[in-house]
Every structure is written in C-alpha cells, then in structure tokens.
Design an enzyme around this catalytic site. Structure first.
Site, PDB file in Angstrom:
ATOM      1  N   LYS A 214       0.870  -1.224  -0.149  1.00  0.00           N
ATOM      2  CA  LYS A 214      -0.158  -0.131  -0.033  1.00  0.00           C
ATOM      3  C   LYS A 214       1.065   1.287   0.014  1.00  0.00           C
ATOM      4  O   LYS A 214       0.473   2.233  -0.828  1.00  0.00           O
ATOM      5  CB  LYS A 214      -0.871  -0.131   1.341  1.00  0.00           C
ATOM      6  CG  LYS A 214      -1.648   1.188   1.353  1.00  0.00           C
ATOM      7  CD  LYS A 214      -2.677   1.725   0.810  1.00  0.00           C
ATOM      8  CE  LYS A 214      -3.051   3.123   0.519  1.00  0.00           C
ATOM      9  NZ  LYS A 214      -4.232   3.291  -0.415  1.00  0.00           N
ATOM     10  N   CYS A 268      -3.190  11.113   1.365  1.00  0.00           N
ATOM     11  CA  CYS A 268      -2.852   9.822   0.941  1.00  0.00           C
ATOM     12  C   CYS A 268      -1.226   9.856   0.661  1.00  0.00           C
ATOM     13  O   CYS A 268      -0.323   9.636   1.434  1.00  0.00           O
ATOM     14  CB  CYS A 268      -3.625   9.060   0.117  1.00  0.00           C
ATOM     15  SG  CYS A 268      -5.196   9.210   0.429  1.00  0.00           S
TER      16      CYS A 268
HETATM   17  N1  SAJ Z   1      -1.022  14.789  -8.733  1.00  0.00           N
HETATM   18  C1  SAJ Z   1      -0.074  15.634  -9.660  1.00  0.00           C
HETATM   19  N2  SAJ Z   1       0.190  14.899 -10.611  1.00  0.00           N
HETATM   20  C2  SAJ Z   1      -0.097  13.643 -11.068  1.00  0.00           C
HETATM   21  C3  SAJ Z   1      -1.201  13.021 -10.392  1.00  0.00           C
HETATM   22  C4  SAJ Z   1      -1.468  13.628  -9.291  1.00  0.00           C
HETATM   23  O1  SAJ Z   1       0.481  16.690  -9.379  1.00  0.00           O
HETATM   24  O2  SAJ Z   1       0.184  13.349 -12.341  1.00  0.00           O
HETATM   25  C5  SAJ Z   1      -1.463  15.520  -7.527  1.00  0.00           C
HETATM   26  C6  SAJ Z   1      -2.759  15.673  -7.371  1.00  0.00           C
HETATM   27  O3  SAJ Z   1      -3.256  17.144  -7.816  1.00  0.00           O
HETATM   28  C7  SAJ Z   1      -3.047  15.741  -5.999  1.00  0.00           C
HETATM   29  C8  SAJ Z   1      -2.082  14.497  -5.366  1.00  0.00           C
HETATM   30  O4  SAJ Z   1      -1.125  14.503  -6.540  1.00  0.00           O
HETATM   31  O5  SAJ Z   1      -2.638  16.769  -5.366  1.00  0.00           O
HETATM   32  C9  SAJ Z   1      -2.940  13.251  -5.247  1.00  0.00           C
HETATM   33  O6  SAJ Z   1      -3.854  12.859  -5.924  1.00  0.00           O
HETATM   34  P1  SAJ Z   1      -4.152  11.361  -6.794  1.00  0.00           P
HETATM   35  O7  SAJ Z   1      -5.435  11.573  -7.305  1.00  0.00           O
HETATM   36  O8  SAJ Z   1      -2.828  10.866  -7.364  1.00  0.00           O
HETATM   37  O9  SAJ Z   1      -4.262  10.595  -5.486  1.00  0.00           O
HETATM   38  P2  SAJ Z   1      -5.124  10.509  -4.380  1.00  0.00           P
HETATM   39  O10 SAJ Z   1      -4.167  10.958  -3.250  1.00  0.00           O
HETATM   40  O11 SAJ Z   1      -6.465  11.210  -4.251  1.00  0.00           O
HETATM   41  O12 SAJ Z   1      -5.499   9.011  -4.102  1.00  0.00           O
HETATM   42  C10 SAJ Z   1      -4.598   8.180  -3.896  1.00  0.00           C
HETATM   43  C11 SAJ Z   1      -4.487   6.970  -4.806  1.00  0.00           C
HETATM   44  N3  SAJ Z   1      -3.315   6.188  -4.896  1.00  0.00           N
HETATM   45  C12 SAJ Z   1      -2.853   5.845  -6.054  1.00  0.00           C
HETATM   46  O13 SAJ Z   1      -3.228   6.014  -7.130  1.00  0.00           O
HETATM   47  C13 SAJ Z   1      -1.491   4.956  -6.263  1.00  0.00           C
HETATM   48  C14 SAJ Z   1      -5.848   6.235  -4.152  1.00  0.00           C
HETATM   49  O14 SAJ Z   1      -5.925   4.644  -5.263  1.00  0.00           O
HETATM   50  C15 SAJ Z   1      -5.562   5.581  -2.823  1.00  0.00           C
HETATM   51  O15 SAJ Z   1      -6.477   4.743  -2.525  1.00  0.00           O
HETATM   52  C16 SAJ Z   1      -5.345   6.870  -2.058  1.00  0.00           C
HETATM   53  O16 SAJ Z   1      -4.425   7.701  -2.564  1.00  0.00           O
HETATM   54  C17 SAJ Z   1      -5.171   6.482  -0.694  1.00  0.00           C
HETATM   55  O17 SAJ Z   1      -6.008   6.715   0.166  1.00  0.00           O
HETATM   56  O18 SAJ Z   1      -4.375   5.989  -0.324  1.00  0.00           O
END
Ligand code: SAJ
Length: 425
Positions: A214, A268
């Site tokens: 995880k 997360c």
């Molecule tokens: N972000 C970027 N660039 C990207 C992707 C995301 O800057 O290419 C930023 C987003 O704007 C945001 C942050 O990263 O600020 C996180 O966003 P996210 O959509 O990547 O993830 P979370 O935090 O909403 O959800 C994540 C997910 N993990 C993965 O995709 C590996 C989700 O599946 C998990 O269940 C969740 O964390 C969790 O609860 O751990």
C-alpha cells in the site's frame, strides 16, 4: 446474516459500511463524533463523492445499516480510521525520520473500543494505511487485551483500501485487493469476506507485506510526480514546454511520466511516504527527496507568480481551485493553502473561487468577484467547471489578460485567441 462493525465513518469507512449493508450484511457503522453520526442519519453528511449519498440512504433504508458511537458484538470488525502524521516540533524537523511521525492514535482508540466485544472466531481487519509492522506489532497486542489469542481464537488481516477519491464506489467494487493475514487462516477468512463484494482479483500475502504494498503504491506516484515537477522547473531554464515533453515522452511504450502541478496534496500521497521514511530514514533517500521536491512546489509557484506580476503595481490574483485536486471538495494538505498563505504574508491581494469547496481557511467568492479587476488567473485545481469558462465572456472583467494554468486543464488556444497570455508549468 453476518454482522459487520465498521469503525470510522469517513471517506473510506462510510462507503465500506454502506456497500457491505447493500450486500446483505448487518452493518453497524461507528464514529466517535456524534455530529457525523447524526448527519449520516439525516442525510446531511458533507462528504462530496459521486453516488455516496444515494448508496448511504439506500443502505439505511434497507435496514441493514445502522450508525452509532459505540461498538457492539459482531463477526467482522473493520477499522477504517484516519492515519495522519504528526509534525514533530522538537526542533529536529530536518532530520529524516524525525520530522513527520505516523499518528496511530485513531487506530489505537478504535482497537481499544472493540476489546470488550471480541469473541472467538471474529476477524478484525485493518484498512487504514499504516507503517510496516503496525498490524503485527501494534494492533495485535491491543486486541489481545481481550484475553483471546490472535491467530488461534480470533483472526487479523490488513486489507489496505485502494480507492481513488472522486471515484470511490466504482473502484471499491472493481479494484483488485491485497489481503495480508497475520497467518494463512486470517488471510483466507478475509478473502472469503471481500470476494462477496469485490469484483476485482484478490491476492493473499502476509500483513507486513500488504502494508508495504500500500505504501509503495502511493510512494510510486509521489516520486514520479516529483520527477515531473523537477522536469517542469528544468524546462523553464531551457524555455521549453514540460507538458509537451511529457506528452511526447509518453509515446514511448514503457514511459509514463506523471503530470506536474502546484504540489501534492490530500491525505494519502503526501502523507504515506513519511510512514516509510520514519521506519527506515537512512534507506529511503529517493522517497524523502521526492517528498521535499513536491513540498517545495507551492514556493516555486509563488515565486513564479511574483515574477509574472513584477511590472504590475498592486496586482490582484484570481485563484481558481483550492481543493487538493480536481472535482473534490477536500482541502487537506492542499498546496493551494500554502500558496495562499505565502500571498498573504507578502501582502499580495488575491481572491478565491472554488465551485466544490464550501469551507476553507480563506474566503471563497463568486467567479465574477474573483475575476473582477484581476491581473492573473491562477489555476490550482483542475475542476471540470473551469474548462467551461468562456474567456470571451470574462476578458473584460479582468484587468490584465494573463492565466497561469498550473494544472494544464484549459483549452489554451481559445484563451490565446481572446488575447490572454497563457503560462504553463
Ligand atoms: N497529482 C499530480 N500529478 C499527477 C497526479 C496527481 O500533481 O500526475 C497530485 C494531485 O493534484 C493531488 C495529489 O497528486 O494533489 C494526489 O492525487 P491522486 O489523484 O494521485 O491521488 P489521491 O491522493 O487522491 O489517491 C491516492 C490513490 N493512490 C494511487 O493512485 C496510487 C488512491 O488509489 C489511494 O486509495 C489513495 O491515494 C489512498 O487513500 O491512499
């Protein structure tokens, strides 16, 4: 009918409780906060998640979901409480492994709350993201205060949640799941449970491996986002467009560069790497660097914004989007907060519009009030509504036609056609 007790009714616990209830389990959802329980009962809870209100209402109506503040006997206990970090204020913030420490107090409280109700044959499942070793070394000793022996009289597994905020209900059903048992029997029992609900594949392992899996999923993303943020900063030096570099590099069959942005927020990805850094500070160099690069992004956006406005006397910035990512209302660890604080400290005038966020540390205004007489539109979250803003309709509202799209979410040619200077990361 199997009885399930879900501890924690937040972003993960509430959908989990509702889905189990809709699948014929008798579910009791528990939260320590009475207002959360009341709001769920009267349908006014404030988690903005597609389909969640309907599912919760249907679960309550079915009679299978009850919510309350104290646990009862059950066959299955699912712990889905937050595991945030606490910042260490002992003055050693720069020492890796000491600055951010996992806060397991909610896991502890939930585990202690169920001690009087644990019976032979029960399974206790930890869904909360936790540092490696938590299930075996932290959770089991608390549960064994019941007088029963883990692995012999009751069973324990770590089944980390993997759902994406904004798409929780779909991903809950469709995603593959990793189940880590404290022994094989625990893993098997947990699998029998989840396969009644989850359509994805289920993989079994031990509890500590599941905890590491995880963490690594989110660390993989954090480090890769850091790489793209670094690329964005380097691209500025060469006067090229990082977004174009990413699009073209991703045409390679084995390359998947992530998207740069104003920083990494949420509860997360910006939190979980610290759980591993804390446990192995001298061994997690790349993870720490990734965290630092992403945490430095708000400062970079602030500096770049100031440069863009350097020739304008008393500029006003129109900030669009302050949630941690697009189409959610969640502002936890949002980079926008740090950016707004920097503007305030520097006495730079700004106004905020966010169609999803109701409560923030700064006032949220209407779109027109935010744009009026502004010198720079600063996009910090890629909400779908922003794509529909017609630059032709707002071009006379703003004072200077300039937009800094840190999320690369607008149709830039349309904005350019209306006389806007468009800046990307
Ligand atoms: N972000 C970027 N660039 C990207 C992707 C995301 O800057 O290419 C930023 C987003 O704007 C945001 C942050 O990263 O600020 C996180 O966003 P996210 O959509 O990547 O993830 P979370 O935090 O909403 O959800 C994540 C997910 N993990 C993965 O995709 C590996 C989700 O599946 C998990 O269940 C969740 O964390 C969790 O609860 O751990």
């Amino acid at each position: 009918m199997k009885r399930v007790c879900v501890l924690g009714l937040g972003y993960i616990g509430l959908p989990t409780a509702s889905i189990f209830a809709m699948n014929g389990f008798k579910v009791l959802g528990i939260d320590v906060k009475t207002d959360i329980v009341e709001n769920i009962n009267n349908g006014t809870f404030n988690i903005q998640e597609p389909g969640l209100h309907t599912t919760v209402q249907a679960a309550i109506k079915s009679g299978n979901l009850k919510v309350g503040t104290s646990p009862e006997k059950a066959d299955i206990f699912i712990i889905a409480v937050p595991t945030p970090f606490k910042k260490n204020n002992l003055g050693n913030n720069n020492i890796p492994g000491k600055s951010h420490l996992a806060d397991l107090s909610y896991v502890q409280a939930a585990a202690e709350a169920i001690i009087p109700f644990i019976e032979k044959g029960n399974i206790i499942i930890l869904e909360s993201t936790s540092p490696p070793g938590t299930t075996v070394n932290f959770l089991i000793p608390i549960l064994e205060k019941s007088g029963l022996k883990a692995g012999l009289e009751f069973f324990v597994a770590h089944c980390p949640e993997r759902v994406l905020p904004g798409n929780i209900l779909k991903e809950f059903l469709e995603n593959d799941r990793i189940i880590g048992g404290i022994d094989y029997k625990s893993a098997e029992i947990a699998k029998n449970l989840y396969e009644k609900i989850v359509e994805g594949d289920i993989y079994l392992t031990d509890a500590t491996t599941a905890e590491m899996v995880k963490l690594m999923e989110n660390i993989y993303r954090d480090v890769n986002i850091a790489l793209s943020n670094e690329l964005a900063i380097i691209s500025e030096k060469f006067n090229i467009n990082a977004v174009e570099v990413i699009q073209l590099a991703n045409k390679h069959p084995r390359v998947n560069l992530h998207q740069p942005g104003p920083g990494v927020g949420g509860h997360c990805i910006s939190v979980d790497p610290w759980f591993l850094i804390e446990k192995a500070p001298e061994l997690s160099k790349l993870m720490l660097l990734g965290r630092q690069i992403n945490d430095d992004m708000p400062g970079y956006i602030f500096d770049k914004t100031k440069k863009l406005l350097k020739d304008i006397a008393e500029p006003k910035i129109a900030i669009l989007g302050v949630s941690y990512k697009g189409n959610v209302d969640d502002t936890r660890e949002s980079p926008a907060l740090k950016i707004c604080e920097k503007f305030r400290e520097a006495n730079i005038d700004f106004s905020i519009f966010d169609p999803h966020v109701k409560k923030f540390h700064f006032d949220i205004n209407s779109l027109n009030d935010t744009l009026e007489q502004s010198d720079l539109i600063l996009i910090l979250a890629d909400h779908k509504e922003f794509k529909n803003i017609n630059p032709d309709k707002i071009k006379n509202l703003v004072k200077t036609r300039m937009v800094f799209d840190t999320k690369n979410c607008l149709e830039h040619h349309i904005w350019k056609n209306e006389g806007f200077t468009v800046i990307l990361l």
